[in-house]
Design a protein around this motif. Structure first.
Motif, PDB file in Angstrom:
ATOM      1  N   PHE A   3       0.831  -1.197   0.000  1.00  0.00           N
ATOM      2  CA  PHE A   3       0.000   0.000   0.000  1.00  0.00           C
ATOM      3  C   PHE A   3       0.872   1.256   0.000  1.00  0.00           C
ATOM      4  O   PHE A   3       0.515   2.269  -0.588  1.00  0.00           O
ATOM      5  CB  PHE A   3      -0.894   0.024   1.237  1.00  0.00           C
ATOM      6  CG  PHE A   3      -1.952  -1.046   1.258  1.00  0.00           C
ATOM      7  CD1 PHE A   3      -2.258  -1.785   0.120  1.00  0.00           C
ATOM      8  CD2 PHE A   3      -2.658  -1.310   2.412  1.00  0.00           C
ATOM      9  CE1 PHE A   3      -3.239  -2.760   0.141  1.00  0.00           C
ATOM     10  CE2 PHE A   3      -3.647  -2.279   2.452  1.00  0.00           C
ATOM     11  CZ  PHE A   3      -3.937  -3.013   1.314  1.00  0.00           C
ATOM     12  N   PRO A 158      -7.757  -5.212  -0.156  1.00  0.00           N
ATOM     13  CA  PRO A 158      -7.540  -4.308   0.975  1.00  0.00           C
ATOM     14  C   PRO A 158      -7.143  -5.010   2.267  1.00  0.00           C
ATOM     15  O   PRO A 158      -6.329  -4.490   3.031  1.00  0.00           O
ATOM     16  CB  PRO A 158      -8.901  -3.607   1.112  1.00  0.00           C
ATOM     17  CG  PRO A 158      -9.462  -3.608  -0.260  1.00  0.00           C
ATOM     18  CD  PRO A 158      -9.040  -4.940  -0.824  1.00  0.00           C
ATOM     19  N   GLN A 159      -7.719  -6.203   2.523  1.00  0.00           N
ATOM     20  CA  GLN A 159      -7.403  -6.868   3.792  1.00  0.00           C
ATOM     21  C   GLN A 159      -6.791  -8.253   3.602  1.00  0.00           C
ATOM     22  O   GLN A 159      -6.651  -9.007   4.558  1.00  0.00           O
ATOM     23  CB  GLN A 159      -8.651  -6.961   4.679  1.00  0.00           C
ATOM     24  CG  GLN A 159      -9.919  -7.414   3.992  1.00  0.00           C
ATOM     25  CD  GLN A 159      -9.983  -8.909   3.719  1.00  0.00           C
ATOM     26  OE1 GLN A 159     -10.288  -9.336   2.615  1.00  0.00           O
ATOM     27  NE2 GLN A 159      -9.674  -9.714   4.709  1.00  0.00           N
ATOM     28  N   PHE A 192      -7.349   6.117   4.872  1.00  0.00           N
ATOM     29  CA  PHE A 192      -6.141   5.645   4.196  1.00  0.00           C
ATOM     30  C   PHE A 192      -4.969   6.577   4.460  1.00  0.00           C
ATOM     31  O   PHE A 192      -3.849   6.121   4.729  1.00  0.00           O
ATOM     32  CB  PHE A 192      -6.389   5.530   2.696  1.00  0.00           C
ATOM     33  CG  PHE A 192      -5.227   4.949   1.937  1.00  0.00           C
ATOM     34  CD1 PHE A 192      -5.108   3.583   1.778  1.00  0.00           C
ATOM     35  CD2 PHE A 192      -4.241   5.771   1.412  1.00  0.00           C
ATOM     36  CE1 PHE A 192      -4.030   3.031   1.098  1.00  0.00           C
ATOM     37  CE2 PHE A 192      -3.155   5.240   0.730  1.00  0.00           C
ATOM     38  CZ  PHE A 192      -3.045   3.868   0.573  1.00  0.00           C
ATOM     39  N   ALA A 248      -6.453  -0.472   5.167  1.00  0.00           N
ATOM     40  CA  ALA A 248      -7.383  -1.511   4.701  1.00  0.00           C
ATOM     41  C   ALA A 248      -8.832  -1.070   4.888  1.00  0.00           C
ATOM     42  O   ALA A 248      -9.673  -1.246   3.997  1.00  0.00           O
ATOM     43  CB  ALA A 248      -7.116  -2.817   5.448  1.00  0.00           C
ATOM     44  N   LEU A 251      -9.529   1.640   2.271  1.00  0.00           N
ATOM     45  CA  LEU A 251      -9.714   1.075   0.941  1.00  0.00           C
ATOM     46  C   LEU A 251     -11.059   0.366   0.842  1.00  0.00           C
ATOM     47  O   LEU A 251     -11.748   0.441  -0.186  1.00  0.00           O
ATOM     48  CB  LEU A 251      -8.581   0.103   0.625  1.00  0.00           C
ATOM     49  CG  LEU A 251      -7.199   0.737   0.376  1.00  0.00           C
ATOM     50  CD1 LEU A 251      -6.120  -0.339   0.365  1.00  0.00           C
ATOM     51  CD2 LEU A 251      -7.192   1.513  -0.940  1.00  0.00           C
TER      52      LEU A 251
END
Length: 470
Positions: A3, A158-159, A192, A248, A251
């Motif tokens: 990220f 994202p996760q 974020f 995360a 996002l």
């Protein structure tokens, strides 16, 4: 792909968001799935096949368990098969090396073996799959009949890499129908940016100090230097992991999903039990729901309750890493929680609040030594120096130098890890009567945070997220 990388920030994310919002709503899951598989394959081109096979295995196992729920015996057999398969896959890739290393120590002959690279995020997505299967068996969730939503649940970028661990029941409805708006998208951007700043400004900066100290010979440490190094790691791992979790969550909001918080200012806790209710909340919730309560929780005799706690914390330690020091780290917390529950918990609660904070933070710092040390022996050596055994001095110029040259960074870390940091941010962005001025102030503050973080990113050395190795 990270990220906190230029490629992600200025290529992958903008392109994904643009395509995601341009295509019809019914196609968005497919876009997000393709993007997630590409994201994972960027760093793990071989192990993306393993993840796809794992998705297929659990998709069909979930359907099989759902079909057999009317017959508890057959459903239980299907669940056991699925759980064993998932545990074997995770165990092979994560604990094979530890097993072989232990056998070579126990037996007089050497068994040659090849160390396997750990697939990134395997601990996280395996736990999501296990929770999905168990919830179907319990009747808390219905098996997903379509492969696409299930594959997206497991692989959502994202996760995917470092959590939070998302339960299927929490986002089942969102996989099929989710609310998206500019307001939610803006909230996601703010989440974020905060996580991005935590990672590259605070975690990576304080991590440099930790690396400088631990690169020194242990015999050259003073007691002060050892504590400063441990404190630096404590802040590094907090801002690194909570920063990832914030990114995360942010996002997720950008794509219409709502993920639960994974951290709630753990360093302000007044006891170890509270610390673990605030730290890596999704992991603690997973072990409570799927291990602790099925074992009997605290609804059983004291002796069984003690055993339940030790089992859960032994597993928690091993989940974090395939080394014996992680097992000791987990048991360390299990023992402290037992003592707080049965020995000194009430007395601790009667002490002044600041004493409770100090008690908790010191115990957490000691625990981090087991966590960051390369081996159990190294952890014991470091702990010995922290308490004077083998230290070069109690206080020396080196330790004082580290403190004096990093005092502002430590102050920022203290503020950022407490409610005070968020209160300052809210004051800067939300203390104006005019809504227009509040919006302008928020834009200025968050854009400023992003630009400062970007400056740190392009000028500092590469620092991957610490929890990637789990």
């Amino acid at each position: 792909m990270l990220f906190s990388s230029i490629t992600f920030l200025f290529l992958f994310l903008p392109v994904t968001v643009l395509i995601y919002y341009l295509v019809p709503q019914k196609t968005r899951n497919l876009v997000l799935l393709i993007a997630s598989l590409f994201f994972y394959a960027w760093g793990e081109p071989v192990y993306v096949v393993l993840m796809i096979l794992s998705i297929l295995l659990n998709f069909f196992c979930g359907k099989d368990i759902g079909k057999k729920r009317a017959d508890p015996v057959r459903a239980k057999r299907s669940l056991i098969f699925a759980v064993v398969m998932n545990v074997l896959i995770l165990g092979f890739f994560k604990y094979y090396g530890l097993l072989m290393e232990t056998l070579n120590v126990l037996f007089p002959y050497e068994i040659p073996y090849r160390e396997l690279a750990l697939p990134i995020g395997i601990s996280f997505y395996t736990f999501q799959e296990l929770s999905y299967l168990i919830d179907i068996y319990r009747g808390n969730a219905k098996p997903q009949q379509r492969l696409l939503p299930f594959a997206l649940y497991i692989s959502m970028f994202p996760q995917l890499i470092a959590g939070p661990i998302v339960r299927y029941v929490d986002i089942e409805a969102q996989l099929l129908n989710r609310v998206m708006s500019m307001r939610k998208f803006g909230q996601g951007v703010m989440y974020f940016i905060v996580g991005f700043a935590k990672k590259v400004v605070l975690a990576d900066s304080i991590g440099v100090l930790y690396e400088q100290i631990t690169a020194l010979p242990i015999g050259s440490f003073s007691v002060l230097t050892a504590w400063v190094g441990c404190l630096a790691f404590a802040f590094q791992i907090y801002f690194d992991f909570s920063g990832y979790s914030d990114m995360a969550i942010g996002l997720g909001k950008m794509f219409g999903f709502e993920f639960r918080k994974n951290f709630q200012y753990p360093y302000i806790a007044k006891n170890i039990g509270e610390f673990w209710r605030r730290w890596h909340i999704s992991l603690g919730t997973w072990f409570r729901e799927y291990v602790y309560i099925p074992l009997g929780g605290n609804k059983c005799p004291a002796s069984r309750h003690l055993l339940n706690l030790l089992i859960v914390w032994a597993l928690t330690g091993l989940w974090h890493g395939a080394q014996w020091n992680f097992l000791v780290w987990g048991l360390y917390y299990g023992v402290i929680l037992i003592l707080e529950r049965y020995v000194w918990g009430r007395a601790l609660g009667r002490l002044p609040a600041f004493v409770q904070h100090i008690y908790t933070f010191v115990l957490v710092l000691i625990g981090w030594v087991f966590f960051f040390s390369p081996s159990l022996g190294a952890a014991m050596d470091y702990l010995g120096v922290m308490f004077g055994a083998g230290a070069s001095a109690w206080i020396d110029r080196q330790g004082v130098y580290f403190l004096l040259t990093h005092w502002l960074l430590f102050l920022l870390c203290v503020i950022g890890s407490s409610l005070r940091g968020m209160n300052i941010l809210r004051l800067l962005t939300g203390s104006y009567e005019s809504r227009r001025i509040r919006q302008i102030a928020a834009c200025v503050v968050y854009i400023g945070m992003f630009l400062v973080s970007l400056a740190f990113l392009v000028t500092e050395s590469f620092h991957p997220f610490l929890y990637f190795r789990f």
